[in-house]
Design a protein around this motif. Structure first.
Motif, PDB file in Angstrom:
ATOM      1  N   VAL A  28       0.803  -1.225   0.000  1.00 44.10           N
ATOM      2  CA  VAL A  28       0.000   0.000   0.000  1.00 44.10           C
ATOM      3  C   VAL A  28       0.838   1.278   0.000  1.00 44.10           C
ATOM      4  N   ILE A  29       2.079   1.220   0.452  1.00 43.36           N
ATOM      5  CA  ILE A  29       2.919   2.414   0.384  1.00 43.36           C
ATOM      6  C   ILE A  29       3.524   2.489  -1.011  1.00 43.36           C
ATOM      7  N   GLU A  30       3.230   3.578  -1.713  1.00 44.54           N
ATOM      8  CA  GLU A  30       3.630   3.734  -3.106  1.00 44.54           C
ATOM      9  C   GLU A  30       4.351   5.063  -3.302  1.00 44.54           C
ATOM     10  N   ARG A  31       5.249   5.097  -4.276  1.00 44.44           N
ATOM     11  CA  ARG A  31       5.907   6.362  -4.600  1.00 44.44           C
ATOM     12  C   ARG A  31       4.900   7.313  -5.231  1.00 44.44           C
ATOM     13  N   VAL A  32       4.914   8.554  -4.788  1.00 46.69           N
ATOM     14  CA  VAL A  32       4.022   9.571  -5.355  1.00 46.69           C
ATOM     15  C   VAL A  32       4.605  10.059  -6.678  1.00 46.69           C
ATOM     16  N   PRO A  33       3.862   9.948  -7.779  1.00 42.75           N
ATOM     17  CA  PRO A  33       4.386  10.394  -9.073  1.00 42.75           C
ATOM     18  C   PRO A  33       4.606  11.904  -9.107  1.00 42.75           C
ATOM     19  N   ALA A  34       5.487  12.339  -9.986  1.00 38.59           N
ATOM     20  CA  ALA A  34       5.799  13.760 -10.097  1.00 38.59           C
ATOM     21  C   ALA A  34       4.584  14.590 -10.499  1.00 38.59           C
ATOM     22  N   TRP A  35       3.646  13.973 -11.255  1.00 40.83           N
ATOM     23  CA  TRP A  35       2.494  14.753 -11.686  1.00 40.83           C
ATOM     24  C   TRP A  35       1.653  15.258 -10.525  1.00 40.83           C
ATOM     25  N   ALA A  36       1.766  14.641  -9.375  1.00 45.27           N
ATOM     26  CA  ALA A  36       0.931  15.048  -8.247  1.00 45.27           C
ATOM     27  C   ALA A  36       1.246  16.467  -7.783  1.00 45.27           C
ATOM     28  N   GLY A  37       2.503  16.872  -7.899  1.00 40.13           N
ATOM     29  CA  GLY A  37       2.869  18.239  -7.542  1.00 40.13           C
ATOM     30  C   GLY A  37       2.846  18.543  -6.063  1.00 40.13           C
ATOM     31  N   ILE A  38       2.865  17.516  -5.211  1.00 37.43           N
ATOM     32  CA  ILE A  38       2.794  17.723  -3.765  1.00 37.43           C
ATOM     33  C   ILE A  38       4.159  17.422  -3.134  1.00 37.43           C
ATOM     34  N   PRO A  39       4.398  17.862  -1.899  1.00 35.53           N
ATOM     35  CA  PRO A  39       5.730  17.696  -1.316  1.00 35.53           C
ATOM     36  C   PRO A  39       6.075  16.286  -0.868  1.00 35.53           C
ATOM     37  N   GLN A  40       5.077  15.466  -0.537  1.00 36.75           N
ATOM     38  CA  GLN A  40       5.369  14.122  -0.060  1.00 36.75           C
ATOM     39  C   GLN A  40       5.865  13.226  -1.196  1.00 36.75           C
ATOM     40  N   ARG A  41       6.829  12.384  -0.887  1.00 30.80           N
ATOM     41  CA  ARG A  41       7.382  11.464  -1.889  1.00 30.80           C
ATOM     42  C   ARG A  41       6.688  10.115  -1.902  1.00 30.80           C
ATOM     43  N   TRP A  42       5.994   9.771  -0.819  1.00 26.62           N
ATOM     44  CA  TRP A  42       5.357   8.466  -0.694  1.00 26.62           C
ATOM     45  C   TRP A  42       3.922   8.645  -0.211  1.00 26.62           C
ATOM     46  N   VAL A 292       2.975  26.876   3.204  1.00 27.12           N
ATOM     47  CA  VAL A 292       2.869  25.471   3.583  1.00 27.12           C
ATOM     48  C   VAL A 292       4.241  24.847   3.407  1.00 27.12           C
ATOM     49  N   GLY A 293       4.743  24.154   4.420  1.00 26.10           N
ATOM     50  CA  GLY A 293       6.096  23.599   4.366  1.00 26.10           C
ATOM     51  C   GLY A 293       6.234  22.475   3.367  1.00 26.10           C
ATOM     52  N   GLY A 294       7.476  22.222   2.932  1.00 31.34           N
ATOM     53  CA  GLY A 294       7.739  21.115   2.014  1.00 31.34           C
ATOM     54  C   GLY A 294       8.569  21.561   0.842  1.00 31.34           C
ATOM     55  N   VAL A 295       9.098  20.591   0.123  1.00 28.55           N
ATOM     56  CA  VAL A 295       9.909  20.847  -1.055  1.00 28.55           C
ATOM     57  C   VAL A 295       9.072  20.540  -2.287  1.00 28.55           C
ATOM     58  N   ARG A 296       8.975  21.492  -3.215  1.00 27.06           N
ATOM     59  CA  ARG A 296       8.169  21.276  -4.412  1.00 27.06           C
ATOM     60  C   ARG A 296       8.852  20.277  -5.339  1.00 27.06           C
ATOM     61  N   GLN A 297       8.106  19.289  -5.796  1.00 25.74           N
ATOM     62  CA  GLN A 297       8.672  18.279  -6.688  1.00 25.74           C
ATOM     63  C   GLN A 297       9.020  18.897  -8.034  1.00 25.74           C
ATOM     64  N   GLY A 298      10.132  18.457  -8.603  1.00 22.96           N
ATOM     65  CA  GLY A 298      10.567  18.966  -9.893  1.00 22.96           C
ATOM     66  C   GLY A 298      10.026  18.151 -11.045  1.00 22.96           C
ATOM     67  N   LYS A 299      10.538  18.422 -12.232  1.00 18.91           N
ATOM     68  CA  LYS A 299      10.071  17.751 -13.442  1.00 18.91           C
ATOM     69  C   LYS A 299      10.829  16.452 -13.636  1.00 18.91           C
ATOM     70  N   THR A 300      10.444  15.459 -12.858  1.00 17.83           N
ATOM     71  CA  THR A 300      11.089  14.150 -12.932  1.00 17.83           C
ATOM     72  C   THR A 300      10.173  13.168 -13.636  1.00 17.83           C
ATOM     73  N   GLU A 301      10.716  12.064 -14.005  1.00 20.07           N
ATOM     74  CA  GLU A 301       9.921  11.021 -14.660  1.00 20.07           C
ATOM     75  C   GLU A 301       8.881  10.478 -13.700  1.00 20.07           C
ATOM     76  N   PRO A 302       7.574  10.486 -14.072  1.00 18.18           N
ATOM     77  CA  PRO A 302       6.539  10.001 -13.168  1.00 18.18           C
ATOM     78  C   PRO A 302       6.790   8.558 -12.747  1.00 18.18           C
ATOM     79  N   GLY A 303       6.644   8.258 -11.456  1.00 20.01           N
ATOM     80  CA  GLY A 303       6.782   6.897 -10.976  1.00 20.01           C
ATOM     81  C   GLY A 303       5.511   6.120 -11.190  1.00 20.01           C
ATOM     82  N   GLN A 304       5.578   4.829 -11.224  1.00 24.95           N
ATOM     83  CA  GLN A 304       4.407   3.992 -11.449  1.00 24.95           C
ATOM     84  C   GLN A 304       3.893   3.466 -10.129  1.00 24.95           C
ATOM     85  N   LEU A 305       2.607   3.707  -9.881  1.00 21.16           N
ATOM     86  CA  LEU A 305       1.978   3.184  -8.687  1.00 21.16           C
ATOM     87  C   LEU A 305       1.808   1.671  -8.835  1.00 21.16           C
ATOM     88  N   ALA A 306       1.764   0.987  -7.721  1.00 22.12           N
ATOM     89  CA  ALA A 306       1.549  -0.455  -7.753  1.00 22.12           C
ATOM     90  C   ALA A 306       0.208  -0.763  -8.418  1.00 22.12           C
TER      91      ALA A 306
END
Length: 308
Positions: A28-42, A292-306
């Motif tokens: 259930v823990i999945e990498r958050v794709p870059a398209w989400a645009g949110i600070p969390q990575r997972w 709002v705290g956090g690091v903005r995600q850059g233009k990286t290759e979107p990760g694939q959710l399970a």
């Protein structure tokens, strides 16, 4: 000779209950794709697909990998990870404590949650492990758990990209109005929940006018939000096809302009996005809202959710 089961992958791995596809997730823990645009990575998504039917939702592509389509199936054939809380408890044993986003692949408080009630157990599991959560939603059902969320220190990000109801009816037909979401922000804040607004998606040439941004930020501040996190519309492939078809039908003059704004992976031009984000952050500061705290995600290759 045995007949070949030609049903979509998810139908072969799930049980249909009350119009929902109930499955037992392998993880259930999945990498958050870059398209989400949110600070969390997972993140954790107890539901995949969403009845809000938002045309710009970047999560649509995951339905294709399940053998479903990214259009109507994503809006109507909701996958339920019935064992989400149990799996999360096990996976958090070896987790490093990094914050998790909840509800990236489908609103975690959409209608299915009223039946399955997965969120209280998910919040409890994260609390026992000492893992912080940010819940992403635009559903009034989140108020049901306001006391629990406040006690657990869970942050809630309510999605409000614009306050123009005409636009909302066209691009978020299954979601409640912006006014209802502003009232939701106020209710959560009053209950002691740490609540901010995910101000997205900002729609190029449709909801990005200076007066539109100002009106939206002012109403968000008046509702009692702690801050805003701006996100410009993302258009990964599966989302782009449907959104472009809608543009061609409703706003044909904008199709070519969108082709100029978006690159092949579906990310907005960096200069345009930076300008919109700066405008919103300046407006928020003028209204007394802290960043709002956090690091903005850059233009990286979107990760694939399970898959499930």
């Amino acid at each position: 000779m045995d007949a070949v089961d030609e049903r979509p992958l998810i139908e072969r791995r799930s049980v249909a209950r009350a119009g929902l596809l109930e499955t037992q997730a392998r993880t259930v823990i999945e990498r958050v794709p870059a398209w989400a645009g949110i600070p969390q990575r997972w993140g954790v998504s107890p539901y995949r697909g969403c009845v809000h039917a938002c045309r710009g939702c970047g999560a649509r592509g995951a339905h294709r990998r399940l053998g479903l389509d990214a259009g109507r199936d994503f809006d109507a054939r909701i996958v339920v990870k019935a064992n989400a809380a149990v799996r999360l408890e096990r996976e958090l044993v070896a987790w490093g404590g990094e914050e998790l986003a909840v509800g990236v692949a489908g609103d975690c408080y959409q209608e299915a949650e009223a039946r399955y009630r997965l969120m209280p157990a998910i919040v409890a599991a994260a609390g026992r492990a000492g893992v912080p959560l940010t819940v992403y939603t635009k559903s009034p059902l989140v108020v049901r758990d306001a006391g629990l969320l406040a006690r657990a220190g869970v942050r809630v990000a309510v999605s409000i990209g614009f306050v123009d109801e005409r636009i909302r009816r066209e691009v978020e037909p299954g979601a409640v109005s912006a006014q209802a979401r502003l009232e939701l922000v106020a209710a959560l804040a009053e209950a002691g929940v740490a609540v901010h607004v995910l101000m997205g998606p900002v729609l190029p040439l449709l909801s990005d006018g200076a007066d539109q941004l100002e009106a939206t930020v002012r109403r968000i501040a008046a509702a009692g939000a702690g801050g805003v996190w701006p996100v410009v519309l993302r258009l990964p492939a599966a989302t782009r096809a449907g959104f472009t078809a809608w543009l061609a039908e409703r706003h044909p003059g904008l199709v070519e302009r969108y082709e100029q704004v978006y690159d092949r992976p579906g990310m907005p031009a960096a200069g345009y996005e930076a300008r919109i984000v700066a405008q919103i952050e300046a407006l928020a500061a003028a209204c007394g809202m802290a960043p709002v705290g956090g690091v903005r995600q850059g233009k990286t290759e979107p990760g694939q959710l399970a898959l499930i």
